[in-house]
Design a protein around this motif. Sequence first.
Motif, PDB file in Angstrom:
ATOM      1  N   ALA A  23      46.984 -33.280 -23.521  1.00  0.00           N
ATOM      2  CA  ALA A  23      48.391 -33.000 -22.786  1.00  0.00           C
ATOM      3  C   ALA A  23      48.560 -31.608 -22.569  1.00  0.00           C
ATOM      4  O   ALA A  23      48.969 -31.554 -21.538  1.00  0.00           O
ATOM      5  CB  ALA A  23      49.337 -33.779 -23.717  1.00  0.00           C
ATOM      6  N   ILE A  24      48.221 -30.605 -23.521  1.00  0.00           N
ATOM      7  CA  ILE A  24      48.385 -29.455 -23.239  1.00  0.00           C
ATOM      8  C   ILE A  24      47.496 -29.166 -22.191  1.00  0.00           C
ATOM      9  O   ILE A  24      48.038 -28.331 -21.114  1.00  0.00           O
ATOM     10  CB  ILE A  24      48.133 -28.497 -24.482  1.00  0.00           C
ATOM     11  N   GLY A  25      46.404 -29.452 -22.027  1.00  0.00           N
ATOM     12  CA  GLY A  25      45.428 -29.035 -20.970  1.00  0.00           C
ATOM     13  C   GLY A  25      45.777 -29.516 -19.542  1.00  0.00           C
ATOM     14  O   GLY A  25      45.723 -28.624 -18.549  1.00  0.00           O
ATOM     15  N   LYS A  26      46.334 -30.711 -19.657  1.00  0.00           N
ATOM     16  CA  LYS A  26      46.860 -31.334 -18.217  1.00  0.00           C
ATOM     17  C   LYS A  26      47.927 -30.250 -17.899  1.00  0.00           C
ATOM     18  O   LYS A  26      48.075 -30.000 -16.566  1.00  0.00           O
ATOM     19  CB  LYS A  26      47.438 -32.689 -18.403  1.00  0.00           C
ATOM     20  N   ASP A  49      39.354 -19.484 -20.790  1.00  0.00           N
ATOM     21  CA  ASP A  49      40.391 -19.948 -21.478  1.00  0.00           C
ATOM     22  C   ASP A  49      41.830 -19.942 -21.055  1.00  0.00           C
ATOM     23  O   ASP A  49      42.464 -19.106 -20.944  1.00  0.00           O
ATOM     24  CB  ASP A  49      40.386 -18.744 -22.534  1.00  0.00           C
ATOM     25  N   PHE A  50      42.190 -21.025 -20.412  1.00  0.00           N
ATOM     26  CA  PHE A  50      43.313 -21.441 -19.808  1.00  0.00           C
ATOM     27  C   PHE A  50      44.681 -21.204 -20.761  1.00  0.00           C
ATOM     28  O   PHE A  50      45.729 -20.518 -20.360  1.00  0.00           O
ATOM     29  CB  PHE A  50      43.532 -22.665 -19.410  1.00  0.00           C
ATOM     30  N   GLU A  51      44.637 -21.496 -22.067  1.00  0.00           N
ATOM     31  CA  GLU A  51      45.634 -21.332 -22.877  1.00  0.00           C
ATOM     32  C   GLU A  51      46.018 -19.832 -23.157  1.00  0.00           C
ATOM     33  O   GLU A  51      46.998 -19.339 -23.091  1.00  0.00           O
ATOM     34  CB  GLU A  51      45.506 -21.988 -24.290  1.00  0.00           C
ATOM     35  N   ARG A  52      44.926 -19.092 -23.345  1.00  0.00           N
ATOM     36  CA  ARG A  52      45.073 -17.471 -23.525  1.00  0.00           C
ATOM     37  C   ARG A  52      45.593 -16.986 -22.304  1.00  0.00           C
ATOM     38  O   ARG A  52      46.346 -15.923 -22.387  1.00  0.00           O
ATOM     39  CB  ARG A  52      43.737 -17.009 -23.938  1.00  0.00           C
ATOM     40  N   LEU A  53      44.841 -17.371 -20.938  1.00  0.00           N
ATOM     41  CA  LEU A  53      45.442 -16.773 -19.805  1.00  0.00           C
ATOM     42  C   LEU A  53      46.943 -17.094 -19.628  1.00  0.00           C
ATOM     43  O   LEU A  53      47.696 -16.156 -19.174  1.00  0.00           O
ATOM     44  CB  LEU A  53      44.695 -17.364 -18.545  1.00  0.00           C
ATOM     45  N   TYR A  54      47.299 -18.336 -19.870  1.00  0.00           N
ATOM     46  CA  TYR A  54      48.749 -18.721 -19.749  1.00  0.00           C
ATOM     47  C   TYR A  54      49.591 -17.617 -20.599  1.00  0.00           C
ATOM     48  O   TYR A  54      50.664 -17.195 -20.291  1.00  0.00           O
ATOM     49  CB  TYR A  54      49.085 -20.168 -19.958  1.00  0.00           C
ATOM     50  N   ASN A  55      49.309 -17.703 -21.834  1.00  0.00           N
ATOM     51  CA  ASN A  55      50.064 -16.933 -22.760  1.00  0.00           C
ATOM     52  C   ASN A  55      50.234 -15.268 -22.471  1.00  0.00           C
ATOM     53  O   ASN A  55      51.056 -14.746 -22.831  1.00  0.00           O
ATOM     54  CB  ASN A  55      49.439 -16.982 -24.301  1.00  0.00           C
ATOM     55  N   THR A  56      49.076 -15.051 -21.875  1.00  0.00           N
ATOM     56  CA  THR A  56      49.013 -13.528 -21.189  1.00  0.00           C
ATOM     57  C   THR A  56      49.948 -13.234 -20.061  1.00  0.00           C
ATOM     58  O   THR A  56      50.690 -12.220 -19.947  1.00  0.00           O
ATOM     59  CB  THR A  56      47.733 -13.159 -21.093  1.00  0.00           C
ATOM     60  N   ASN A  95      41.159 -26.413 -23.487  1.00  0.00           N
ATOM     61  CA  ASN A  95      40.277 -25.993 -22.283  1.00  0.00           C
ATOM     62  C   ASN A  95      39.580 -26.692 -21.396  1.00  0.00           C
ATOM     63  O   ASN A  95      39.413 -26.757 -20.207  1.00  0.00           O
ATOM     64  CB  ASN A  95      39.637 -24.569 -22.718  1.00  0.00           C
ATOM     65  N   GLU A  96      38.725 -27.751 -22.319  1.00  0.00           N
ATOM     66  CA  GLU A  96      37.891 -28.705 -21.654  1.00  0.00           C
ATOM     67  C   GLU A  96      38.661 -29.558 -20.710  1.00  0.00           C
ATOM     68  O   GLU A  96      38.581 -30.050 -19.569  1.00  0.00           O
ATOM     69  CB  GLU A  96      37.375 -29.607 -22.731  1.00  0.00           C
ATOM     70  N   GLU A  97      40.016 -30.047 -21.351  1.00  0.00           N
ATOM     71  CA  GLU A  97      40.855 -31.100 -20.503  1.00  0.00           C
ATOM     72  C   GLU A  97      41.552 -30.166 -19.488  1.00  0.00           C
ATOM     73  O   GLU A  97      41.711 -30.775 -18.324  1.00  0.00           O
ATOM     74  CB  GLU A  97      42.038 -31.729 -21.446  1.00  0.00           C
ATOM     75  N   ASP A 134      30.070 -25.677 -22.032  1.00  0.00           N
ATOM     76  CA  ASP A 134      30.697 -24.950 -23.209  1.00  0.00           C
ATOM     77  C   ASP A 134      32.050 -24.349 -22.763  1.00  0.00           C
ATOM     78  O   ASP A 134      32.198 -23.989 -21.504  1.00  0.00           O
ATOM     79  CB  ASP A 134      29.708 -23.838 -23.631  1.00  0.00           C
ATOM     80  N   PHE A 135      32.800 -24.686 -23.559  1.00  0.00           N
ATOM     81  CA  PHE A 135      34.358 -24.175 -23.409  1.00  0.00           C
ATOM     82  C   PHE A 135      34.934 -23.158 -24.499  1.00  0.00           C
ATOM     83  O   PHE A 135      34.589 -23.168 -25.663  1.00  0.00           O
ATOM     84  CB  PHE A 135      35.538 -25.428 -23.512  1.00  0.00           C
ATOM     85  N   PRO A 136      35.634 -22.078 -24.044  1.00  0.00           N
ATOM     86  CA  PRO A 136      35.926 -21.131 -24.768  1.00  0.00           C
ATOM     87  C   PRO A 136      37.181 -21.455 -26.002  1.00  0.00           C
ATOM     88  O   PRO A 136      37.795 -22.720 -25.775  1.00  0.00           O
ATOM     89  CB  PRO A 136      36.723 -20.019 -23.647  1.00  0.00           C
ATOM     90  N   GLY A 137      37.209 -20.850 -26.801  1.00  0.00           N
ATOM     91  CA  GLY A 137      37.854 -21.091 -28.055  1.00  0.00           C
ATOM     92  C   GLY A 137      37.401 -20.967 -29.485  1.00  0.00           C
ATOM     93  O   GLY A 137      36.089 -21.533 -29.680  1.00  0.00           O
TER      94      GLY A 137
END
Length: 232
Positions: free
Chosen positions: A179-182, A221-228, A125-127, A113-116
């Motif tokens: 593309a964002i995930g990569k 949650d890679f997107e959240r971690l990056y934004n933080t 987050n899966e990618e 399961d992936f966060p979001g």
Amino acid sequence: MDLAWIIDVNESLHDSLSSHRELIKDFLDHSSRLIAERRLTDSYRPTIRISLVPAGSAVDHFSADRFDTQPQLHFVFPVDTASRTALVASFADSLSVIHHELVHFASAFGKLDFPGKQHRQQRINEEAFATVIELCDRLSLVNSADLDGARITFPHPAAAFSGDMEHALDTARAVGPSAIGKILAGWFFVQPIELTGEPASEEELEHLRNHCEWLSKEPQDFERLYNTDGDT
């Protein structure tokens, strides 16, 4: 071990690969251990079939499979036999791509399961996690082989966008979640080292190996971690 391998070799590669049987076996054993540690194939006991073709070959392949409990996953990969280093790179690249795809396989059957809160965030987050697994396991596979002093160089994760992460992400957003995930995965992967364009030192590689233990342990949650943290 529940994972089984079938290797098909193009006739033109038989002679060049025959002297590397032990190296190939060691790679498959190491790959199986990494997959088992990550529990990517629990309960499915898949057979992974790899068809090896010469580097530069034009390949047209289609495969469809139905299964109840034991799937067969078929991959076609080029292999470069020009040198031992080229062969190691070929197998590390190919096997790490399989690990990447097994993350998607596990996700499709409800094993990950992936966060979001939104589907788009989960896909990013899966990618990102699949790409992290690919990058970290490629590093592990290369490190498992004796390359006679050859050293590893890491490109900047946004090199295709002039090294500008924000420009890279803006471009990736126009393409889609994968593309964002990569892009995010590449940024997180190389965080522990200074990207000079020179081969990584043994100290930097050790930092990366330790970093990978955290980075690839479980979906985040890679997107959240990056934004933080990404703009600090």
